[in-house]
Design an enzyme around this catalytic site. Structure first.
Site, PDB file in Angstrom:
ATOM      1  N   ASP A 125     -86.631  -2.070  44.869  1.00  0.00           N
ATOM      2  CA  ASP A 125     -86.358  -2.938  45.336  1.00  0.00           C
ATOM      3  C   ASP A 125     -85.146  -3.502  45.119  1.00  0.00           C
ATOM      4  O   ASP A 125     -84.120  -3.247  45.215  1.00  0.00           O
ATOM      5  CB  ASP A 125     -86.791  -2.927  43.909  1.00  0.00           C
ATOM      6  CG  ASP A 125     -88.055  -2.727  43.458  1.00  0.00           C
ATOM      7  OD1 ASP A 125     -88.889  -2.554  44.972  1.00  0.00           O
ATOM      8  OD2 ASP A 125     -88.686  -3.113  42.035  1.00  0.00           O
ATOM      9  N   ARG A 175     -89.377  -3.959  53.335  1.00  0.00           N
ATOM     10  CA  ARG A 175     -90.610  -4.514  52.707  1.00  0.00           C
ATOM     11  C   ARG A 175     -90.153  -5.804  52.702  1.00  0.00           C
ATOM     12  O   ARG A 175     -88.462  -6.217  52.263  1.00  0.00           O
ATOM     13  CB  ARG A 175     -90.475  -3.871  51.225  1.00  0.00           C
ATOM     14  CG  ARG A 175     -91.469  -5.274  50.435  1.00  0.00           C
ATOM     15  CD  ARG A 175     -90.846  -5.311  48.850  1.00  0.00           C
ATOM     16  NE  ARG A 175     -91.787  -3.924  47.951  1.00  0.00           N
ATOM     17  CZ  ARG A 175     -91.580  -4.349  46.710  1.00  0.00           C
ATOM     18  NH1 ARG A 175     -90.792  -4.741  46.378  1.00  0.00           N
ATOM     19  NH2 ARG A 175     -92.551  -2.476  46.245  1.00  0.00           N
TER      20      ARG A 175
HETATM   21  C1  LIG Z   1     -95.368  -6.135  46.162  1.00  0.00           C
HETATM   22  C2  LIG Z   1     -94.119  -6.861  45.988  1.00  0.00           C
HETATM   23  C3  LIG Z   1     -93.295  -6.941  45.792  1.00  0.00           C
HETATM   24  C4  LIG Z   1     -92.189  -7.420  45.547  1.00  0.00           C
HETATM   25  N1  LIG Z   1     -91.048  -7.265  45.587  1.00  0.00           N
HETATM   26  C5  LIG Z   1     -89.870  -7.865  45.423  1.00  0.00           C
HETATM   27  C6  LIG Z   1     -88.052  -7.002  44.836  1.00  0.00           C
HETATM   28  O1  LIG Z   1     -88.208  -5.744  45.361  1.00  0.00           O
HETATM   29  N2  LIG Z   1     -87.147  -8.415  44.365  1.00  0.00           N
HETATM   30  C7  LIG Z   1     -87.972  -9.815  44.725  1.00  0.00           C
HETATM   31  O2  LIG Z   1     -86.165 -10.460  44.957  1.00  0.00           O
HETATM   32  N3  LIG Z   1     -89.016 -10.241  44.956  1.00  0.00           N
HETATM   33  C8  LIG Z   1     -89.818  -9.077  45.183  1.00  0.00           C
HETATM   34  N4  LIG Z   1     -91.387  -9.839  44.691  1.00  0.00           N
HETATM   35  C9  LIG Z   1     -91.242 -11.498  44.308  1.00  0.00           C
HETATM   36  C10 LIG Z   1     -91.807 -12.172  45.979  1.00  0.00           C
HETATM   37  O3  LIG Z   1     -90.213 -12.749  46.356  1.00  0.00           O
HETATM   38  C11 LIG Z   1     -91.749 -13.042  45.141  1.00  0.00           C
HETATM   39  O4  LIG Z   1     -91.632 -14.097  44.253  1.00  0.00           O
HETATM   40  C12 LIG Z   1     -93.286 -13.629  44.959  1.00  0.00           C
HETATM   41  O5  LIG Z   1     -93.737 -12.490  45.504  1.00  0.00           O
HETATM   42  C13 LIG Z   1     -93.780 -14.979  45.246  1.00  0.00           C
HETATM   43  O6  LIG Z   1     -93.639 -15.316  46.118  1.00  0.00           O
HETATM   44  P1  LIG Z   1     -95.255 -15.511  47.492  1.00  0.00           P
HETATM   45  O7  LIG Z   1     -94.479 -14.850  48.948  1.00  0.00           O
HETATM   46  O8  LIG Z   1     -96.016 -14.988  47.347  1.00  0.00           O
HETATM   47  O9  LIG Z   1     -94.908 -16.995  47.730  1.00  0.00           O
HETATM   48  P2  LIG Z   1     -95.228 -18.133  46.686  1.00  0.00           P
HETATM   49  O10 LIG Z   1     -94.710 -18.749  47.390  1.00  0.00           O
HETATM   50  O11 LIG Z   1     -94.291 -17.517  45.816  1.00  0.00           O
HETATM   51  O12 LIG Z   1     -96.680 -18.041  46.457  1.00  0.00           O
HETATM   52  C14 LIG Z   1     -97.535 -18.117  46.624  1.00  0.00           C
HETATM   53  C15 LIG Z   1     -98.976 -18.474  46.323  1.00  0.00           C
HETATM   54  O13 LIG Z   1     -99.211 -17.208  45.845  1.00  0.00           O
HETATM   55  C16 LIG Z   1     -99.783 -17.462  44.236  1.00  0.00           C
HETATM   56  N5  LIG Z   1     -98.905 -17.522  43.469  1.00  0.00           N
HETATM   57  C17 LIG Z   1     -97.398 -16.467  43.568  1.00  0.00           C
HETATM   58  N6  LIG Z   1     -96.865 -16.212  42.415  1.00  0.00           N
HETATM   59  C18 LIG Z   1     -98.331 -16.369  41.295  1.00  0.00           C
HETATM   60  C19 LIG Z   1     -98.437 -16.035  39.977  1.00  0.00           C
HETATM   61  N7  LIG Z   1     -97.478 -15.164  39.423  1.00  0.00           N
HETATM   62  N8  LIG Z   1     -99.022 -16.454  39.858  1.00  0.00           N
HETATM   63  C20 LIG Z   1    -100.651 -17.012  40.118  1.00  0.00           C
HETATM   64  N9  LIG Z   1    -101.033 -16.952  41.225  1.00  0.00           N
HETATM   65  C21 LIG Z   1     -99.290 -16.671  42.142  1.00  0.00           C
HETATM   66  C22 LIG Z   1     -98.910 -19.631  44.538  1.00  0.00           C
HETATM   67  O14 LIG Z   1    -100.173 -20.310  43.433  1.00  0.00           O
HETATM   68  C23 LIG Z   1     -98.878 -19.783  45.641  1.00  0.00           C
HETATM   69  O15 LIG Z   1    -100.013 -20.587  46.127  1.00  0.00           O
HETATM   70  C24 LIG Z   1     -91.990  -9.190  45.083  1.00  0.00           C
HETATM   71  C25 LIG Z   1     -93.883  -9.288  45.717  1.00  0.00           C
HETATM   72  C26 LIG Z   1     -94.631  -8.639  46.241  1.00  0.00           C
HETATM   73  C27 LIG Z   1     -95.448  -8.735  46.169  1.00  0.00           C
END
Ligand SMILES: Cc1cc2nc3c(=O)[nH]c(=O)nc-3n(C[C@H](O)[C@H](O)[C@H](O)COP(=O)(O)OP(=O)(O)OC[C@H]3O[C@@H](n4cnc5c(N)ncnc54)[C@H](O)[C@@H]3O)c2cc1C
Length: 298
Positions: A125, A175
């Site tokens: 990660d 990723r």
């Molecule tokens: C499999 C996976 C691995 C990841 N690994 C890392 C990593 O190694 N390092 C890192 O910095 N980040 C990591 N992340 C987190 C990522 O960077 C984002 O912060 C997170 O996924 C939210 O971004 P988004 O692309 O979904 O967009 P956003 O714009 O944040 O969300 C898109 C939509 O999803 C919904 N949503 C998002 N989160 C939530 C929640 N908790 N509850 C309810 N609804 C929600 C929102 O309502 C929005 O409509 C990872 C995410 C995933 C899915």
């Protein structure tokens, strides 16, 4: 996020821990390895792959990392024994990055070797910006030794396009995510529109250069952009997958899978659920309502 939600997000550390635990429960498999394995088997039955992680980060004692390595080794063995379609992902600061870089490197190497014996994959990660150079350095040192290792790039970081252009040279499995950590404007995009444009660009660079890509997002606009890129570049199914977190946007993940794409669900477990829960709840737009409801239940 509305003003009220923002206020609740900011004051979350003041909310009693049992309330945070209850509100965060959809995002976490449970405290024990058996909880994780049960959820993973259910997801596999529903057609999803799994990325399993033990909760923990920024440890301050070497023994915590040694314990994490032991737990991950046991997890790899049990995933293999139960034929779980999944892999593990690990946080460098859980494995000692902030204590001693070479200790952390050895810990990740141990896990890669154990996973390799079971035919499994390990993704490293990406954490906050002070960790990026050390994490990439560790990846570049391990990549010549292992095929079963992947890394993460955050679209919010201004440096990510340059990083991706180096990573494709070693055919990295990457990723792409937006990045969960709040970073200063001098090194990170803060405009959501720019983060999204950078995200789409990074996915295109990686796929265009022949890398394998895990498209980790719950943002339907990014899913849309990525599927167009996949189609335009005629990328085969074995070179990409979508990834989402347990408890977030399950209807979207079903739509993506229903459209014929491979989807992996990241499933965390373990007793150290508190920091992870705070970060997830801060991202949840309906957070204020959930927290209030739970406060009344307690
Ligand atoms: C499999 C996976 C691995 C990841 N690994 C890392 C990593 O190694 N390092 C890192 O910095 N980040 C990591 N992340 C987190 C990522 O960077 C984002 O912060 C997170 O996924 C939210 O971004 P988004 O692309 O979904 O967009 P956003 O714009 O944040 O969300 C898109 C939509 O999803 C919904 N949503 C998002 N989160 C939530 C929640 N908790 N509850 C309810 N609804 C929600 C929102 O309502 C929005 O409509 C990872 C995410 C995933 C899915």
């Amino acid at each position: 996020m509305g003003v009220f939600d923002r206020v609740v997000a900011m004051t979350l550390p003041l909310v009693p821990k049992p309330v945070v635990r209850r509100v965060a429960s959809p995002y976490i498999a449970g405290e024990r390895m058996d909880d994780l394995l049960r959820i993973a088997e259910g997801l596999n039955r529903d057609g999803y792959r799994v990325a399993a992680a033990m909760l923990g980060e920024f440890v301050t004692r070497r023994e915590e990392s040694v314990e994490a390595v032991r737990e991950y080794e046991a997890l790899l063995a049990r995933m293999s024994e139960r034929r779980i379609d999944g892999y593990i992902h690990v946080k460098p600061t859980h494995l000692g990055l902030k204590l001693d870089k070479s200790f952390c490197l050895e810990n990740v190497r141990t896990l890669l070797a154990a996973a390799s014996r079971q035919g499994l994959f390990v993704r490293i990660d990406m954490e906050d910006s002070p960790c990026i150079d050390d994490t990439l350095d560790m990846y570049y040192r391990l990549r010549p030794e292992f095929d079963n290792v992947g890394v993460v790039i955050q679209a919010r970081m201004r440096r990510s396009l340059a990083d991706v252009r180096e990573l494709v040279k070693v055919k990295a499995n990457v990723r792409v995510c937006k990045g969960i950590y709040i970073e200063p404007h001098s090194i990170a995009f803060t405009d959501p529109e720019l983060i999204n444009r950078n995200y789409a660009l990074l996915v295109e660079e990686l796929l265009g250069a022949g890398s394998s890509v895990a498209i980790a997002t719950h943002d339907e606009r990014l899913v849309f952009e990525a599927t167009r890129t996949i189609e335009r570049l005629s990328v085969s199914q074995d070179r990409y997958e979508f990834q989402m977190l347990l408890g977030v946007m399950a209807p979207l993940r079903a739509l993506v899978r229903g459209a014929g794409h491979r989807v992996r669900v990241a499933v965390p477990y373990g007793p150290n659920w508190y920091p992870y829960s705070l970060r997830r709840l801060r991202k949840n737009p309906a957070i204020a309502g959930y927290v209030l409801k739970s406060l009344f239940k307690s």
